[in-house]
Design a protein around this motif. Structure first.
Motif, short mmCIF file in Angstrom:
data_model
loop_
_atom_site.label_atom_id
_atom_site.label_comp_id
_atom_site.label_asym_id
_atom_site.label_seq_id
_atom_site.Cartn_x
_atom_site.Cartn_y
_atom_site.Cartn_z
N LYS A 1 0.84 -1.20 0.00
CA LYS A 1 0.00 0.00 0.00
C LYS A 1 0.88 1.24 0.00
O LYS A 1 1.67 1.46 0.92
CB LYS A 1 -0.92 0.02 1.21
N ALA A 2 0.73 2.04 -1.04
CA ALA A 2 1.49 3.29 -1.15
C ALA A 2 0.58 4.47 -0.83
O ALA A 2 -0.55 4.54 -1.30
CB ALA A 2 2.05 3.44 -2.56
N VAL A 3 1.08 5.37 -0.01
CA VAL A 3 0.35 6.58 0.35
C VAL A 3 1.21 7.79 0.00
O VAL A 3 2.35 7.90 0.47
CB VAL A 3 -0.03 6.62 1.84
N ALA A 4 0.67 8.67 -0.82
CA ALA A 4 1.37 9.91 -1.19
C ALA A 4 0.92 11.04 -0.28
O ALA A 4 -0.28 11.22 -0.06
CB ALA A 4 1.09 10.26 -2.64
N ILE A 5 1.88 11.78 0.24
CA ILE A 5 1.61 12.95 1.06
C ILE A 5 2.02 14.18 0.27
O ILE A 5 3.20 14.38 -0.01
CB ILE A 5 2.39 12.89 2.39
N ILE A 6 1.06 15.01 -0.09
CA ILE A 6 1.34 16.24 -0.83
C ILE A 6 1.40 17.39 0.17
O ILE A 6 0.41 17.68 0.86
CB ILE A 6 0.29 16.49 -1.91
N LEU A 7 2.54 18.02 0.25
CA LEU A 7 2.79 19.05 1.27
C LEU A 7 2.31 20.41 0.77
O LEU A 7 2.87 20.98 -0.16
CB LEU A 7 4.29 19.10 1.58
N ALA A 8 1.26 20.92 1.42
CA ALA A 8 0.63 22.17 0.97
C ALA A 8 0.24 23.04 2.14
O ALA A 8 -0.81 23.70 2.12
CB ALA A 8 -0.59 21.85 0.10
N ALA A 9 1.07 23.06 3.17
CA ALA A 9 0.70 23.79 4.39
C ALA A 9 1.29 25.19 4.48
O ALA A 9 0.93 25.95 5.37
CB ALA A 9 1.14 22.99 5.62
N GLY A 10 2.20 25.55 3.58
CA GLY A 10 2.96 26.79 3.74
C GLY A 10 2.23 28.05 3.36
O GLY A 10 1.08 28.04 2.89
N GLU A 11 2.93 29.16 3.53
CA GLU A 11 2.34 30.48 3.37
C GLU A 11 2.40 31.00 1.94
O GLU A 11 1.59 31.84 1.54
CB GLU A 11 3.04 31.47 4.31
N GLY B 1 -2.31 23.81 6.01
CA GLY B 1 -2.08 24.62 7.20
C GLY B 1 -2.72 25.97 7.00
O GLY B 1 -3.90 26.17 7.21
N LYS B 2 -1.91 26.94 6.51
CA LYS B 2 -2.47 28.24 6.18
C LYS B 2 -3.44 28.08 5.01
O LYS B 2 -3.21 27.28 4.11
CB LYS B 2 -1.36 29.22 5.81
N ASP B 3 -4.53 28.84 5.04
CA ASP B 3 -5.54 28.79 3.98
C ASP B 3 -6.20 27.42 3.86
O ASP B 3 -6.69 27.04 2.79
CB ASP B 3 -4.94 29.18 2.62
N SER B 4 -6.22 26.66 4.95
CA SER B 4 -6.77 25.30 4.88
C SER B 4 -8.25 25.29 4.49
O SER B 4 -8.70 24.40 3.76
CB SER B 4 -6.58 24.58 6.22
N GLU B 5 -9.01 26.28 4.95
CA GLU B 5 -10.44 26.29 4.63
C GLU B 5 -10.65 26.47 3.13
O GLU B 5 -11.49 25.80 2.52
CB GLU B 5 -11.15 27.39 5.41
N ALA B 6 -9.89 27.37 2.52
CA ALA B 6 -10.01 27.60 1.08
C ALA B 6 -9.59 26.37 0.30
O ALA B 6 -10.21 26.02 -0.72
CB ALA B 6 -9.17 28.80 0.67
N LEU C 1 -7.69 15.49 3.38
CA LEU C 1 -6.74 16.52 3.78
C LEU C 1 -6.48 16.43 5.28
O LEU C 1 -7.40 16.24 6.07
CB LEU C 1 -7.27 17.91 3.43
N VAL C 2 -5.22 16.59 5.64
CA VAL C 2 -4.79 16.51 7.03
C VAL C 2 -4.33 17.90 7.48
O VAL C 2 -3.58 18.57 6.77
CB VAL C 2 -3.62 15.50 7.18
N GLU C 3 -4.77 18.31 8.64
CA GLU C 3 -4.42 19.63 9.17
C GLU C 3 -3.09 19.57 9.90
O GLU C 3 -2.89 18.74 10.81
CB GLU C 3 -5.50 20.12 10.14
N ALA C 4 -2.14 20.42 9.50
CA ALA C 4 -0.87 20.55 10.21
C ALA C 4 -0.98 21.75 11.14
O ALA C 4 -0.74 22.89 10.73
CB ALA C 4 0.28 20.72 9.22
N GLU C 5 -1.36 21.52 12.36
CA GLU C 5 -1.62 22.61 13.29
C GLU C 5 -0.37 23.42 13.63
O GLU C 5 -0.46 24.59 13.99
CB GLU C 5 -2.24 22.04 14.57
N ARG C 6 0.81 22.80 13.47
CA ARG C 6 2.06 23.48 13.83
C ARG C 6 2.89 23.81 12.59
O ARG C 6 4.12 23.87 12.64
CB ARG C 6 2.86 22.60 14.80
N TRP C 7 2.24 24.08 11.47
CA TRP C 7 2.95 24.29 10.21
C TRP C 7 3.92 25.46 10.28
O TRP C 7 4.96 25.46 9.61
CB TRP C 7 1.95 24.51 9.07
N GLN C 8 3.62 26.47 11.10
CA GLN C 8 4.48 27.64 11.19
C GLN C 8 5.81 27.36 11.87
O GLN C 8 6.76 28.13 11.75
CB GLN C 8 3.77 28.77 11.93
N GLU C 9 5.91 26.23 12.56
CA GLU C 9 7.13 25.91 13.32
C GLU C 9 8.20 25.23 12.48
O GLU C 9 9.29 24.97 12.97
CB GLU C 9 6.76 25.02 14.52
#
Length: 234
Positions: free
Chosen positions: A2-12, A51-56, A66-74
């Protein structure tokens, strides 16, 4: 497997002026939707880390997990860990990490990397003309080790892991569309948002960046270092 791809889209995405996950790539699809389609064609389950703009991003991509990165700013490693946690809970045998601002990746490249990963210990990383690229392909043990790593930055964590570099002929593994100048060079226009989901498919844009343009950018990166800003919160 089972392969799972994580697309990183939490930044500003300060330089782009728009959330990168929402920028139009091809055929009215956003960067995020285009990558989800590519990874899906390679047989991977897809998770987006927001992370940022997660609602949009959620509104623009109904039905996508979609997974929320609550500490994306760190720091980027914190966002990655949020995705790894979800992927491992989903039963991933292999995890692929990929930045959202690198949507020119080919599904055929992913299929080849997944076949090679079966013989790898921890981590595979593609390279194009000597430049390290994306996605990072982690075995389950490699994903668990990265999740347990200390700090907030990715590179120090990777330095402690056993990495196998794999040369590929796909410039999309190093082409990082993270500035308006790069976007305009590929598409001939300033960055713009993808249309809402109900209007996708009506865009007059062509099928995507010309292969020659992508290859040109990839060639310029060859022999150097792939931009780590692709996994950062810039």
């Amino acid at each position: 497997m089972k392969a799972v791809a994580i697309i990183l889209a939490a930044g500003e995405a300060r330089r782009m002026g728009h959330p990168k996950a929402l920028i139009e790539h091809e055929g009215g699809k956003s960067f995020l939707q285009s990558l989800a389609s590519t990874f899906g064609k390679a047989g991977s389950m897809v998770l987006g880390v927001v992370g940022k703009d997660s609602e949009a991003v959620r509104e623009q991509h109904p039905g996508m997990e979609l997974v929320e990165a609550e500490r994306w700013q760190e720091g980027p490693l914190l966002s990655i860990k949020a995705g790894l946690e979800a992927a491992l809970e989903a039963g991933a045998d292999v995890v692929l990490l990929h930045p959202v601002d690198m949507p020119a990746l080919r599904a055929s490249t992913l299929k080849s990397l997944l076949k090679m990963e079966q013989d790898a210990d921890e981590l595979l990383r593609p390279e194009f003309e000597g430049a390290p690229g994306w996605p990072l392909v982690l075995s389950r043990s490699g994903a668990e080790r990265l999740r347990a790593a200390d700090g907030s930055q990715l590179e120090p964590a990777l330095a402690a892991m056993k990495v196998r570099r794999v040369p590929v002929k796909d410039p999309g593994v190093v082409v990082n569309i993270n500035t308006p100048e790069t976007y305009e060079r590929l598409f001939g226009t300033q960055p713009r948002l993808a249309p809402p989901p109900k209007r996708r498919g009506t865009s007059k844009r062509g099928t995507g960046p010309a292969t020659s343009n992508v290859a040109e950018l990839g060639g310029e990166l060859g022999g150097g270092s792939a931009p780590m800003a692709a996994a950062s919160d810039e």
